[in-house]
Motif scaffolding. Structure first.
Motif, PDB file in Angstrom:
ATOM      1  N   MET A   1     -14.846 -30.385  -9.996  1.00 28.90           N
ATOM      2  CA  MET A   1     -16.311 -30.364  -9.898  1.00 28.90           C
ATOM      3  C   MET A   1     -16.764 -29.170  -9.054  1.00 28.90           C
ATOM      4  O   MET A   1     -16.222 -28.911  -7.976  1.00 28.90           O
ATOM      5  N   ILE A   2     -17.762 -28.466  -9.536  1.00 34.11           N
ATOM      6  CA  ILE A   2     -18.353 -27.363  -8.783  1.00 34.11           C
ATOM      7  C   ILE A   2     -19.045 -27.923  -7.537  1.00 34.11           C
ATOM      8  O   ILE A   2     -19.729 -28.937  -7.594  1.00 34.11           O
ATOM      9  N   GLU A   3     -18.873 -27.251  -6.410  1.00 37.76           N
ATOM     10  CA  GLU A   3     -19.552 -27.613  -5.171  1.00 37.76           C
ATOM     11  C   GLU A   3     -20.445 -26.463  -4.743  1.00 37.76           C
ATOM     12  O   GLU A   3     -20.029 -25.304  -4.756  1.00 37.76           O
ATOM     13  N   LEU A   4     -21.672 -26.790  -4.362  1.00 37.25           N
ATOM     14  CA  LEU A   4     -22.621 -25.790  -3.881  1.00 37.25           C
ATOM     15  C   LEU A   4     -23.016 -26.131  -2.453  1.00 37.25           C
ATOM     16  O   LEU A   4     -23.617 -27.170  -2.196  1.00 37.25           O
ATOM     17  N   PHE A   5     -22.666 -25.259  -1.526  1.00 37.28           N
ATOM     18  CA  PHE A   5     -23.036 -25.403  -0.120  1.00 37.28           C
ATOM     19  C   PHE A   5     -24.368 -24.676   0.070  1.00 37.28           C
ATOM     20  O   PHE A   5     -24.472 -23.476  -0.206  1.00 37.28           O
ATOM     21  N   GLU A   6     -25.380 -25.389   0.573  1.00 38.55           N
ATOM     22  CA  GLU A   6     -26.725 -24.839   0.496  1.00 38.55           C
ATOM     23  C   GLU A   6     -27.654 -25.387   1.570  1.00 38.55           C
ATOM     24  O   GLU A   6     -27.367 -26.392   2.219  1.00 38.55           O
ATOM     25  N   PHE A   7     -28.787 -24.688   1.741  1.00 37.90           N
ATOM     26  CA  PHE A   7     -29.957 -25.186   2.453  1.00 37.90           C
ATOM     27  C   PHE A   7     -30.985 -25.590   1.398  1.00 37.90           C
ATOM     28  O   PHE A   7     -31.186 -24.868   0.415  1.00 37.90           O
ATOM     29  N   ALA A   8     -31.665 -26.704   1.611  1.00 39.89           N
ATOM     30  CA  ALA A   8     -32.627 -27.185   0.613  1.00 39.89           C
ATOM     31  C   ALA A   8     -33.796 -26.219   0.423  1.00 39.89           C
ATOM     32  O   ALA A   8     -34.305 -26.066  -0.691  1.00 39.89           O
ATOM     33  N   LEU A   9     -34.230 -25.552   1.491  1.00 39.29           N
ATOM     34  CA  LEU A   9     -35.422 -24.716   1.419  1.00 39.29           C
ATOM     35  C   LEU A   9     -35.115 -23.239   1.179  1.00 39.29           C
ATOM     36  O   LEU A   9     -36.018 -22.406   1.206  1.00 39.29           O
ATOM     37  N   SER A  10     -33.870 -22.910   0.939  1.00 35.22           N
ATOM     38  CA  SER A  10     -33.498 -21.519   0.701  1.00 35.22           C
ATOM     39  C   SER A  10     -33.785 -21.112  -0.736  1.00 35.22           C
ATOM     40  O   SER A  10     -33.316 -21.756  -1.680  1.00 35.22           O
ATOM     41  N   GLY A  11     -34.541 -20.039  -0.909  1.00 39.01           N
ATOM     42  CA  GLY A  11     -34.776 -19.520  -2.244  1.00 39.01           C
ATOM     43  C   GLY A  11     -33.512 -19.006  -2.896  1.00 39.01           C
ATOM     44  O   GLY A  11     -33.355 -19.095  -4.122  1.00 39.01           O
ATOM     45  N   ASN A  12     -32.607 -18.456  -2.097  1.00 37.67           N
ATOM     46  CA  ASN A  12     -31.342 -17.971  -2.646  1.00 37.67           C
ATOM     47  C   ASN A  12     -30.471 -19.118  -3.144  1.00 37.67           C
ATOM     48  O   ASN A  12     -29.782 -18.989  -4.161  1.00 37.67           O
TER      49      ASN A  12
END
Length: 203
Positions: A1-12
């Motif tokens: 499964m692909i995992e995406l590490f992120e901030f919810a409010l980040s446009g990137n």
């Protein structure tokens, strides 16, 4: 499964989520705690020494930078039109990815960070960069639907988020009719998803 590490409010981070949705790829979101500097912890720096989101993990590969991740997703999973192999067209796509990382980040992205998050910036420079890049985009989208080729590419996905979030940087897009029509075309795509702060365009 692909995992995406992120901030919810980040446009990137959003541009990666949007691309994943448009090409109908399932993934697991890993929200990184920015307040606790989780992106600066040793475990995260082992994935991205720059300490920035997004980071994408897939099939044992760890990929950083939103523009780079878009290229990977297009080449690994999407139809060839998303990142064409024609030398001129691929160069055009890469040029717009550079614009997303440079002018869009230093202009609309910086203004949003300032007004929404209180980050100190050179306000006049950011306003000047924003006016210039919006003018270029408006002219580019005269008599054409997409930025790089005759069909949508990752160039459009890379540019779209911080333009769609311009109002959070106190930038009015009303005078830019071509940009707003382009945004409507993106927002009308099958599997389009939005993010907090983006209001779909109404012409």
């Amino acid at each position: 499964m692909i995992e995406l590490f992120e901030f919810a409010l980040s446009g990137n981070c959003y541009k990666v989520r949007l691309m994943l949705s448009l090409i109908n790829l399932k993934y697991e979101s890993r929200i990184v705690n920015g307040l606790e500097k989780e992106h600066k912890a040793a475990s995260f720096l082992a994935m991205n020494p720059f300490g920035q989101v997004p980071v994408l993990k897939d099939k044992g590969n760890v990929l950083r930078d939103s523009q780079g991740i878009l290229v990977y997703l297009a080449l690994a999973y999407a139809e060839s039109s998303w990142f064409p192999m024609d030398p001129v067209q691929s160069a055009e796509v890469v040029a717009w990815l550079s614009t997303a990382a440079n002018e869009v980040s230093r202009g609309p992205g910086a203004l949003r960070s300032h007004y929404l998050l209180g980050r100190p910036i050179n306000l006049e420079e950011a306003k000047s960069v924003t006016e210039n890049v919006l003018s270029i985009l408006e002219n580019r989208l005269t008599n054409r639907n997409w930025l790089a080729t005759d069909s949508i590419t990752i160039a459009d996905i890379a540019i779209y988020p911080y333009i769609a979030l311009c109002h959070q940087g106190k930038v009015d897009l009303f005078p830019y009719e071509n940009i707003r029509k382009w945004m409507v075309r993106i927002e009308s795509l099958p599997n389009y998803i939005s993010m907090q702060g983006i209001d779909k365009q109404v012409l």
